[in-house]
Write a protein that holds these residues in place. Structure first.
Motif, PDB file in Angstrom:
ATOM      1  N   ALA A  76       0.816  -1.223   0.000  1.00  0.00           N
ATOM      2  CA  ALA A  76       0.000   0.000   0.000  1.00  0.00           C
ATOM      3  C   ALA A  76       0.840   1.259   0.000  1.00  0.00           C
ATOM      4  O   ALA A  76       0.312   2.347   0.231  1.00  0.00           O
ATOM      5  CB  ALA A  76      -0.911  -0.007   1.221  1.00  0.00           C
ATOM      6  N   GLY A  77       2.117   1.124  -0.254  1.00  0.00           N
ATOM      7  CA  GLY A  77       3.025   2.268  -0.167  1.00  0.00           C
ATOM      8  C   GLY A  77       2.668   3.415  -1.088  1.00  0.00           C
ATOM      9  O   GLY A  77       2.683   4.581  -0.682  1.00  0.00           O
ATOM     10  N   VAL A  78       2.307   3.105  -2.307  1.00  0.00           N
ATOM     11  CA  VAL A  78       1.982   4.162  -3.275  1.00  0.00           C
ATOM     12  C   VAL A  78       0.747   4.935  -2.820  1.00  0.00           C
ATOM     13  O   VAL A  78       0.716   6.173  -2.870  1.00  0.00           O
ATOM     14  CB  VAL A  78       1.771   3.556  -4.682  1.00  0.00           C
ATOM     15  CG1 VAL A  78       1.285   4.596  -5.662  1.00  0.00           C
ATOM     16  CG2 VAL A  78       3.057   2.921  -5.176  1.00  0.00           C
ATOM     17  N   TRP A  79      -0.269   4.211  -2.353  1.00  0.00           N
ATOM     18  CA  TRP A  79      -1.489   4.874  -1.896  1.00  0.00           C
ATOM     19  C   TRP A  79      -1.251   5.688  -0.635  1.00  0.00           C
ATOM     20  O   TRP A  79      -1.810   6.783  -0.485  1.00  0.00           O
ATOM     21  CB  TRP A  79      -2.604   3.849  -1.669  1.00  0.00           C
ATOM     22  CG  TRP A  79      -3.092   3.287  -2.954  1.00  0.00           C
ATOM     23  CD1 TRP A  79      -2.814   2.052  -3.470  1.00  0.00           C
ATOM     24  CD2 TRP A  79      -3.912   3.949  -3.922  1.00  0.00           C
ATOM     25  NE1 TRP A  79      -3.412   1.906  -4.685  1.00  0.00           N
ATOM     26  CE2 TRP A  79      -4.103   3.057  -4.988  1.00  0.00           C
ATOM     27  CE3 TRP A  79      -4.503   5.204  -3.979  1.00  0.00           C
ATOM     28  CZ2 TRP A  79      -4.864   3.386  -6.104  1.00  0.00           C
ATOM     29  CZ3 TRP A  79      -5.266   5.522  -5.099  1.00  0.00           C
ATOM     30  CH2 TRP A  79      -5.428   4.623  -6.130  1.00  0.00           C
ATOM     31  N   LEU A  80      -0.433   5.161   0.264  1.00  0.00           N
ATOM     32  CA  LEU A  80      -0.121   5.900   1.484  1.00  0.00           C
ATOM     33  C   LEU A  80       0.646   7.178   1.179  1.00  0.00           C
ATOM     34  O   LEU A  80       0.365   8.229   1.757  1.00  0.00           O
ATOM     35  CB  LEU A  80       0.683   5.024   2.449  1.00  0.00           C
ATOM     36  CG  LEU A  80      -0.082   3.916   3.149  1.00  0.00           C
ATOM     37  CD1 LEU A  80       0.866   3.012   3.931  1.00  0.00           C
ATOM     38  CD2 LEU A  80      -1.136   4.499   4.066  1.00  0.00           C
ATOM     39  N   VAL A  81       1.599   7.086   0.274  1.00  0.00           N
ATOM     40  CA  VAL A  81       2.368   8.276  -0.113  1.00  0.00           C
ATOM     41  C   VAL A  81       1.466   9.294  -0.796  1.00  0.00           C
ATOM     42  O   VAL A  81       1.555  10.496  -0.518  1.00  0.00           O
ATOM     43  CB  VAL A  81       3.560   7.886  -1.015  1.00  0.00           C
ATOM     44  CG1 VAL A  81       4.206   9.109  -1.647  1.00  0.00           C
ATOM     45  CG2 VAL A  81       4.594   7.118  -0.206  1.00  0.00           C
ATOM     46  N   ALA A  82       0.577   8.845  -1.665  1.00  0.00           N
ATOM     47  CA  ALA A  82      -0.335   9.767  -2.342  1.00  0.00           C
ATOM     48  C   ALA A  82      -1.256  10.466  -1.345  1.00  0.00           C
ATOM     49  O   ALA A  82      -1.443  11.694  -1.402  1.00  0.00           O
ATOM     50  CB  ALA A  82      -1.168   9.018  -3.383  1.00  0.00           C
TER      51      ALA A  82
END
Length: 174
Positions: A76-82
């Motif tokens: 979920a890293g991309v969503w968390l960063v976004a």
């Protein structure tokens, strides 16, 4: 007196002059430096001194916590960063453009914690890459704690300087 007025009297939105803000800042950094990658520092020091089963427990705790952290980052890293970029940019706009003190105070809490999260992720990757046992693990965890404490000291210093500036500026203007 309506509910809105009562809440704003109870919760002072002028954050830098509020004692609770400074208590929260101190507790946040105290907790962050005590829990190294989710492992209490006393567990690390006891394992370093005594070894044996305590060392095994430390290695298992670190393996579990770094595994969870890296799994969350990978899935979920991309969503968390976004989402985090959205929140931080909204707060940045409110803090700089509209000069809302509450947004400024939140930024002084969240930005260093984001940096700490990146540092923790980097440390977790190093531990996963091979520094996961013995003195190499101790050294990595102690280095991470020292860098967390240094980041905390810089963060508290910068926050207090900005808080004093805001309080003096409001005292002069208001």
């Amino acid at each position: 007196m309506n509910l809105y007025q009562v809440l704003f009297e109870l919760i002072d939105m002028r954050s830098f002059s509020n004692l609770w803000y400074w208590i929260m800042l101190a507790v946040m950094w105290s907790s962050a430096s005590h829990w190294v990658l989710g492992v209490p520092f006393d567990v690390i020091s006891r394992a370093r001194r005594k070894g044996g089963d305590l060392q095994d427990d430390l290695e298992v705790l670190v393996r579990i916590n770094t595994g969870r952290m890296l799994d969350i980052a990978r899935t979920a890293g991309v969503w968390l960063v976004a989402f985090l970029c959205f929140i931080l940019s909204a707060l940045l706009m409110l803090a700089i453009w509209y000069e809302i003190e509450f947004a400024q105070a939140l930024l002084f809490l969240l930005v260093p914690m984001c940096i700490l999260s990146l540092m923790s992720l980097r440390t977790a990757r190093m531990i996963e890459a091979g520094e996961n046992a013995g003195t190499a693990l101790h050294r990595r965890l102690v280095r991470h704690r020292i860098s967390t404490q240094a980041l905390g000291m810089v963060s508290i210093f910068v926050t207090s300087m900005f808080g004093m500036y805001v309080n003096l500026n409001i005292g002069v203007l208001g």
